[in-house]
Scaffold this motif. Structure first.
Motif, PDB file in Angstrom:
ATOM      1  N   ASN A 120       1.533   6.577  -6.789  1.00  0.00           N
ATOM      2  CA  ASN A 120       0.432   7.421  -7.245  1.00  0.00           C
ATOM      3  C   ASN A 120       0.674   8.793  -7.228  1.00  0.00           C
ATOM      4  O   ASN A 120       0.529   9.702  -8.161  1.00  0.00           O
ATOM      5  CB  ASN A 120      -0.914   7.217  -6.532  1.00  0.00           C
TER       6      ASN A 120
ATOM      7  N   THR B 177       4.212   3.718 -12.566  1.00  0.00           N
ATOM      8  CA  THR B 177       3.519   2.295 -12.360  1.00  0.00           C
ATOM      9  C   THR B 177       4.164   1.382 -11.712  1.00  0.00           C
ATOM     10  O   THR B 177       5.380   1.389 -11.886  1.00  0.00           O
ATOM     11  CB  THR B 177       3.335   1.633 -14.062  1.00  0.00           C
TER      12      THR B 177
ATOM     13  N   GLU C 274       0.820  -1.123  -0.053  1.00  0.00           N
ATOM     14  CA  GLU C 274       0.120   0.007   0.224  1.00  0.00           C
ATOM     15  C   GLU C 274       0.792   1.327  -0.052  1.00  0.00           C
ATOM     16  O   GLU C 274       0.631   2.168  -0.656  1.00  0.00           O
ATOM     17  CB  GLU C 274      -0.897   0.159   1.314  1.00  0.00           C
TER      18      GLU C 274
ATOM     19  N   TYR D 281       2.980  -5.153  -7.545  1.00  0.00           N
ATOM     20  CA  TYR D 281       3.365  -5.891  -6.443  1.00  0.00           C
ATOM     21  C   TYR D 281       3.015  -7.236  -6.392  1.00  0.00           C
ATOM     22  O   TYR D 281       1.625  -7.537  -6.516  1.00  0.00           O
ATOM     23  CB  TYR D 281       2.760  -5.119  -5.354  1.00  0.00           C
TER      24      TYR D 281
ATOM     25  N   TYR E  69       4.137   1.408  -1.072  1.00  0.00           N
ATOM     26  CA  TYR E  69       4.559   1.518  -2.620  1.00  0.00           C
ATOM     27  C   TYR E  69       3.475   2.241  -3.535  1.00  0.00           C
ATOM     28  O   TYR E  69       3.890   3.085  -4.298  1.00  0.00           O
ATOM     29  CB  TYR E  69       4.911   0.101  -3.080  1.00  0.00           C
ATOM     30  N   GLN E  70       2.387   1.801  -3.277  1.00  0.00           N
ATOM     31  CA  GLN E  70       1.314   2.151  -4.457  1.00  0.00           C
ATOM     32  C   GLN E  70       0.963   3.874  -4.064  1.00  0.00           C
ATOM     33  O   GLN E  70       0.771   4.690  -4.957  1.00  0.00           O
ATOM     34  CB  GLN E  70       0.023   1.547  -4.202  1.00  0.00           C
ATOM     35  N   LYS E  71       1.015   4.206  -2.733  1.00  0.00           N
ATOM     36  CA  LYS E  71       0.761   5.339  -2.197  1.00  0.00           C
ATOM     37  C   LYS E  71       1.729   6.507  -2.913  1.00  0.00           C
ATOM     38  O   LYS E  71       1.272   7.698  -3.415  1.00  0.00           O
ATOM     39  CB  LYS E  71       0.783   5.612  -0.874  1.00  0.00           C
TER      40      LYS E  71
END
Length: 348
Positions: free
Chosen positions: A80, A85, A73, A88, A75-77
């Motif tokens: 974004n 891109t 989460e 995971y 990483y994605q945060k």
């Protein structure tokens, strides 16, 4: 089958080590070339402009454990926020070493520009290091197990997890007594360091005795069974330290089943949401939160700075804090921004 897996891992490991001798084996807790997470902007400036079309790969232990889902989460945060891109992926279980290796090798082959990896053990992803190096793909070793030849590592000081809990016992149980340790998976740097930090610190004053130190393999049921046996053998035990929260929650159930919740305290490590709920309910005594979402954000930032061509220290240390019912409201609740709280704690 087990012999086949061991032989395959040994073969790939030897191939990697043969060409990866230039770096001193990493000890992430004591590496002198390090920086605190809170100093990244101050010492390196804003994140540089990134190349177009970046593909970042994250390889985790497993998604069955909330800690690793939270890391993803993070990483994605951050991805974004920057507009890049990230994919995971994780092994099916925390024992699927070859499965995890296959995922990591596949990401290098598929042209990912940087990898963030959290190995099953200190050895199982070593072969990827040379493959990635040949493809000019930076690799960031993120928390838990430590790849000896890793050029970059992001994570907390593992030994300090155990030290913090031991100091709580020393401060809050001045008469001492018997304690027990539920260890993580053998061959994982974090498990060994957390155990050693607790054991060596709590035994220093001579008032505490480690009556048992047994593996729980990150498994809740196994830890419940181990704690049940320990409590039968040592009914005068005063507390447990567990290498992660899943195991600690299993131990809490064993303590409750034995009717000893008013006498035996239980501590975990990681700071998962169920650990916080258990602390609030007055069951789990505490956890050392290593803030996986924030760790994921920091690791992603480090990875992107590397891709952008910046030189970073070998280790970037991430924060941790001992959470108990006395301070839990400082770290969760409406209006609480953990990054701001921790930056303030770091004097920033």
């Amino acid at each position: 089958m087990n012999r086949f897996i061991a032989a395959a891992l040994a073969a790939t490991l030897c191939a990697g080590i043969a060409t990866a001798q230039e770096l001193k084996p990493l000890n992430s807790d004591s590496e002198p070339d390090r920086m605190d997470w809170s100093d990244l902007d101050a010492k390196l400036g804003a994140l540089p402009k990134l190349p177009e079309g970046l593909k970042i790969g994250g390889v985790s232990k497993t998604l069955t454990n909330e800690y690793w889902r939270s890391l993803g989460e993070g990483y994605q945060k951050f991805a974004n926020k920057i507009g890049v891109t990230v994919a995971y992926q994780a092994a099916q279980s925390e024992g699927d070493q070859l499965g995890q290796l296959t995922i990591a090798e596949g990401m290098v082959t598929q042209g990912y520009n940087v990898l963030l990896v959290s190995p099953q053990t200190d050895a199982n992803l070593q072969p990827v290091m040379e493959q990635a190096k040949a493809a000019n793909v930076p690799v960031v070793n993120v928390n838990d197990a430590v790849i000896p030849q890793a050029e970059h590592y992001v994570g907390n000081v593992q030994r300090d997890n155990g030290v913090r809990v031991a100091k709580w016992f020393i401060d809050n149980r001045p008469n001492g007594g018997k304690v027990a340790i539920i260890e993580g998976q053998a061959g994982v740097y974090a498990a060994a360091q957390r155990t050693d930090g607790f054991k060596s610190t709590i035994e220093e004053g001579g008032k505490f005795t480690v009556a048992a130190s047994v593996p729980g393999n990150w498994d809740r049921q196994m830890s419940y069974d181990a704690a049940t046996t320990i409590l039968q053998q040592h009914p005068d035990l005063v507390g447990f330290y567990c290498n992660n929260d899943g195991m600690a929650l299993g131990v809490v159930e064993a303590v409750k089943a034995a009717g000893l919740q008013d006498k035996v305290v239980v501590f975990g490590t990681d700071g998962i949401s169920d650990a916080y709920k258990s602390i609030e309910a007055g069951e789990l005594t505490g956890t050392v939160d290593s803030f996986p979402v924030l760790t994921g954000e920091v690791a992603m930032e480090v990875a992107l700075r590397l891709v952008a061509g910046q030189k970073l220290p070998r280790v970037v240390a991430t924060p941790q804090a001992l959470i108990t019912k006395e301070n839990i409201k400082d770290f969760q609740g409406q209006g609480i921004d953990v990054r701001t709280v921790l930056m303030k704690a770091a004097g920033k």
